[in-house]
Design an enzyme around this catalytic site. Structure first.
Site, PDB file in Angstrom:
ATOM      1  N   CYS A 147      42.254  36.890  47.148  1.00 44.67           N
ATOM      2  CA  CYS A 147      41.204  37.421  46.269  1.00 44.67           C
ATOM      3  C   CYS A 147      41.419  38.910  45.971  1.00 44.67           C
ATOM      4  CB  CYS A 147      39.828  37.140  46.873  1.00 44.67           C
ATOM      5  SG  CYS A 147      38.477  37.283  45.674  1.00 44.67           S
ATOM      6  N   HIS A 173      40.240  31.044  47.267  1.00 46.53           N
ATOM      7  CA  HIS A 173      39.879  31.094  48.686  1.00 46.53           C
ATOM      8  C   HIS A 173      40.359  29.862  49.452  1.00 46.53           C
ATOM      9  CE1 HIS A 173      37.375  34.723  48.637  1.00 46.53           C
ATOM     10  NE2 HIS A 173      37.054  34.354  47.406  1.00 46.53           N
ATOM     11  N   GLU A 198      40.476  29.686  52.512  1.00 45.70           N
ATOM     12  CA  GLU A 198      39.687  29.652  53.745  1.00 45.70           C
ATOM     13  C   GLU A 198      38.265  29.151  53.517  1.00 45.70           C
ATOM     14  OE1 GLU A 198      37.915  33.203  51.922  1.00 45.70           O
ATOM     15  OE2 GLU A 198      39.758  32.064  51.773  1.00 45.70           O
TER      16      GLU A 198
END
Length: 384
Positions: free
Chosen positions: A266, A356, A358
């Protein structure tokens, strides 16, 4: 009965509803998030600092609030000091009660406890259509005693600082020497994670792969990084304008010069891109949601991804270019609009993505990128 509340946009548009969460006033940039689930992860994501989030899902709060899904921690890494980072929250229909076996309370009660001002009962579809047409813009939510006539509130909204040029990473980063997240089992590698607004799940993903993580402040120097003798460096997500992050760009250049493997997510993608010579720009309304398709051009693979960014790198799909650290490529782009979603050095010493991998609330299509970084650390160690 809930107090009256208004959402005021800088172009003069006003949406009237009822108070949700704390009463009072708040200012921020109005953005919208298309995620149908994961509102707790959204609210506690430091990347949403200084933003008023408009939820496109019509009903919010069904699963209440729990003690496990927060994506922020305290400055010393303590989960007990987690906080909501959004400036305000705008929803259509808040659930009247929560129903989930993990819930420790309701969303409304948590907003009140953390003094987060929100608004409910507005036509969020109309707000989103307006922001898609006009772009994300300065806004404010006002309720209770802070209500005033429209012209006064519009004036207050227009006086706030712009997100363009905002240097916010230092406001959400860890402090002091940071903190350490130990791996599950014996440590295989050590990674320095530069906290530009890191989410809780990121060190957890590293720990699951046997990686010890030193989470360090945004202002960390190359000498401080070298003292930790890391096998790799990670650049986290975070809020603000990447054009203001010159110290972190310089740190990244020095890490690349040292030949240390690097991975960014990001905001970290924008930092690596800048270190490789690419420019950045503010998007009209950004990407915020859990359903955004991304193409990896080297493989043709498409992943459905979670995203939260209002700035992006300049570049074209598959574009190769020279850098002081070797040839690089624009490795990923968004299937919807062609936005750059990833860059990497062709020698595979560094790579980053705009989305993302994660994302705790999902989707999980991109989790393999943590394995790719682990493989990079392993190959680097084997070559030494």
């Amino acid at each position: 009965m809930s107090a009256q509340a208004v959402l005021v946009l800088e172009d003069g548009r006003v949406f009237r509803g009822t108070s949700f969460g704390a009463e009072g006033s708040t200012l921020g940039e109005a953005v919208f998030c298309t995620g149908m689930t994961g509102y707790q992860e959204t609210l506690t994501d430091p990347s949403y600092h200084r933003q008023i989030v408009v939820a496109t899902a019509p009903q919010i709060g069904n699963t209440g609030w729990n003690d496990e899904d927060n994506e922020s921690v305290g400055p010393d890494g303590s989960p007990a000091d987690s906080k909501i980072w959004v400036a305000g929250y705008a929803v259509r229909n808040p659930s009247r009660r929560s129903s989930n076996w993990r819930a420790s309370g309701t969303l409304d009660a948590e907003l009140v406890q953390q003094d987060v001002v929100g608004i409910a009962g507005i036509d969020t579809r109309a707000v989103v259509r307006h922001l898609r047409t006009r772009g994300s813009m300065a806004a404010g939510i006002f309720s209770g005693a802070d209500l005033a006539d429209d012209d006064t509130l519009i004036g207050r909204v227009r006086t706030q600082p712009s997100m363009l040029g905002a240097d916010l990473a230092g406001e959400v980063s860890t402090t002091g020497s940071g903190y350490v997240v130990e791996p599950d089992g014996d440590p295989r590698f050590t990674v320095v994670a530069v906290d530009l607004g890191i989410k809780t799940n990121t060190p957890r993903m590293f720990a699951q792969r046997g990686i010890r993580v030193h989470v360090v402040p945004a202002g960390t120097t190359i000498d401080q990084v070298r003292e930790l003798k890391p096998d790799g460096v990670f650049l986290s997500n975070g809020p603000g304008d990447p054009a203001t992050a010159d110290p972190t760009v310089r740190l990244t250049e020095e890490v690349l010069g040292d030949g240390v493997p690097l991975f960014g997510i990001c905001f970290g993608n924008q930092i690596l891109g800048r270190a490789l010579g690419l420019g950045t720009y503010k998007m009209k309304f950004g990407h915020r949601g859990m359903n955004i398709p991304v193409i990896e051009h080297g493989t043709g693979r498409v992943a459905i991804t979670s995203q939260n960014h209002g700035f992006a790198l300049e570049g074209e799909a598959g574009e190769e270019f020279d850098t002081p650290f070797g040839r690089a490529v624009v490795s990923h782009t968004c299937a919807n609009d062609g936005t750059v979603e990833g860059v990497r050095l062709l020698n595979d010493s560094a790579f980053s993505v705009q989305y993302h991998p994660e994302a705790a609330a999902g989707p999980h299509d991109a989790e393999y990128l943590f394995d790719r970084f682990f493989g990079l650390l392993d190959s680097k160690k084997g070559a030494q």
